[in-house]
Design an enzyme around this catalytic site. Structure first.
Site, PDB file in Angstrom:
ATOM      1  CB  THR A 328     -26.276  68.949  -4.595  1.00  0.00           C
ATOM      2  OG1 THR A 328     -27.370  69.645  -4.527  1.00  0.00           O
ATOM      3  CG2 THR A 328     -27.243  67.453  -5.780  1.00  0.00           C
ATOM      4  CG  HIS A 380     -26.348  58.085 -22.069  1.00  0.00           C
ATOM      5  ND1 HIS A 380     -24.933  57.134 -21.784  1.00  0.00           N
ATOM      6  CD2 HIS A 380     -27.385  57.177 -21.950  1.00  0.00           C
ATOM      7  CE1 HIS A 380     -25.080  55.874 -21.818  1.00  0.00           C
ATOM      8  NE2 HIS A 380     -26.769  55.898 -21.885  1.00  0.00           N
TER       9      HIS A 380
END
Length: 409
Positions: A328, A380
């Site tokens: 993006t 994560h």
């Protein structure tokens, strides 16, 4: 007679909203002609008429939610079919006036004719206590829409119920509707909001940053852009450099190109790169397929074609599904730094930002260089700090030595 129904667009799409009628009751319609635009949570679809004739009935208003298979309009065959008249409403017999009540009810019919209004307009009128018959519609056909109700203002405050003499009078606070504009969220905006919230709630998202010196990319692009255009017919932008750098980094750090499915990690052996595109309806992420197999010109062409389709509302479901990683570019709007939110079930998203000249240390000297911050948001749960930092470092090194990208493309 032909019924216009909401078509099946994909297995996952069961409903949509009427975005815009391009034909009105009484209009001539040709076979295969686009008559209404349907908005779903993924794409906008143009619904056509399967028969030539005259549009005689519209059974769903703009903004209404409709289901797959639902009849939303009727087309009568022939040249001169007249619009179907509205169902007559029998005049109610005279009745005794009802006893007064504490608050005036919302009135939707004050004469023998029913007020034609969208569901959203009726809902807002009920909330505001507005008589729909008193609202002046902008629509030449007389339909009352939510904008008309909002512009009409609030209904007069009803007389309060008589209170005990000892009670102190209550102050009436006037509400200034001009201070707030009520706008219903589009179906796509609702879907975007829902999915972003789901990502935030269902992943262990973390963002790490780095910066890249864009001097060499900008110099190479400046030297080669004319030759590139003459030989390929494509404009050389920054996105092809970033896409190539991302693909190389994903090959080196495959968990960034993965996703979680239950208690399994799915490592993608393909490189379908989503490129976020801003449209009037919100952000969409069409996918550049097999970016690892495309050269710079093919990547630039793919991105340009997808961006145009997005702006023209021509994206299909196949353009949006199956991406493995997303890029993006908030820099086109001037963003200096941000923490992008991951797209769907993907494990990572790379944010590009605006290029700013800043003082940096180069070989022991302070120089002014065009610098860009990079941000990698990642899940994560499957990506550790070592891989996330290594991924960003690889992207940085390749962009600061763009000849390596050209040689390996």
């Amino acid at each position: 007679m032909a019924e216009i129904k909401v078509p099946e667009l994909a297995e996952s799409i069961t409903e949509g909203s009427i975005a815009q009628w391009v034909k009105k009751v009484g209009d001539r319609v040709e076979k295969g002609e686009f008559i209404v635009e349907l908005e779903t949570d993924k794409v906008n679809a143009e619904i056509i008429s399967e028969e030539a004739g005259v549009l005689t009935q519209i059974l769903a208003e703009e903004g209404d939610t409709v289901l797959v298979g639902q009849v939303i309009a009727v087309v009568e065959a022939g040249e001169g079919a007249a619009p179907a008249p509205a169902a007559p409403v029998a005049a109610a017999p005279p009745q005794a006036a009802p006893a007064p009540v504490a608050a005036a009810p919302v009135v939707e019919e004050t004469t023998g004719e029913r007020v034609i209004a969208s569901p959203a307009a009726r809902k807002l009128a009920r909330e505001k206590g507005i008589d729909l018959a008193a609202v002046s519609p902008v629509d030449p056909q007389g339909r009352v829409r939510v904008q008309d109700v909002a512009a009409h203002g609030t209904a007069p405050v009803a007389a309060p119920v008589a209170a005990p003499v000892a009670a102190a009078p209550k102050a009436v606070v006037a509400v200034d509707d001009s201070r707030v504009t009520i706008e219903k969220m589009s179906r796509r905006r609702q879907t975007i909001a829902k999915r972003l919230l789901e990502v935030k709630q269902s992943t262990a998202m973390l963002t790490t940053f780095n910066e890249v010196d864009m001097t060499n990319v900008m110099a190479l692009r400046s030297r080669k852009k004319d030759q590139f255009f003459e030989s390929t017919g494509s404009k050389l932008g920054f996105m092809s450099f970033f896409t190539k750098a991302v693909v190389a980094a994903l090959k080196k750090y495959p968990y960034v190109n993965a996703q979680i499915n239950g208690d399994e990690i799915h490592l993608n052996n393909f490189f379908d790169i989503g490129v976020a595109v801003s449209t009037e309806e919100g952000l969409v992420v069409p996918v550049v397929r097999d970016a690892d197999r495309k050269n710079f010109a093919e990547i630039e062409d793919s991105i340009a074609d997808l961006a145009k389709k997005a702006r023209d509302k021509k994206l299909g479901l196949s353009d949006l599904q199956g991406g493995s990683f997303t890029i993006t570019n908030g820099g086109v709007f001037g963003s200096l730094m941000s923490t992008p939110i991951m797209n769907g079930t993907q494990a990572g998203i790379l944010g590009m930002h605006t290029i700013k000249k800043r003082p940096v240390e180069v070989n022991g000297e302070v120089e002014i260089r065009p610098m860009m911050y990079l941000a990698l948001s990642y899940d994560h749960r499957i990506i550790d700090g070592k891989d996330s930092v290594g991924f960003l470092k690889t992207v940085k090194e390749l962009l600061e030595n763009p000849e390596d990208l050209l040689l390996n493309s």
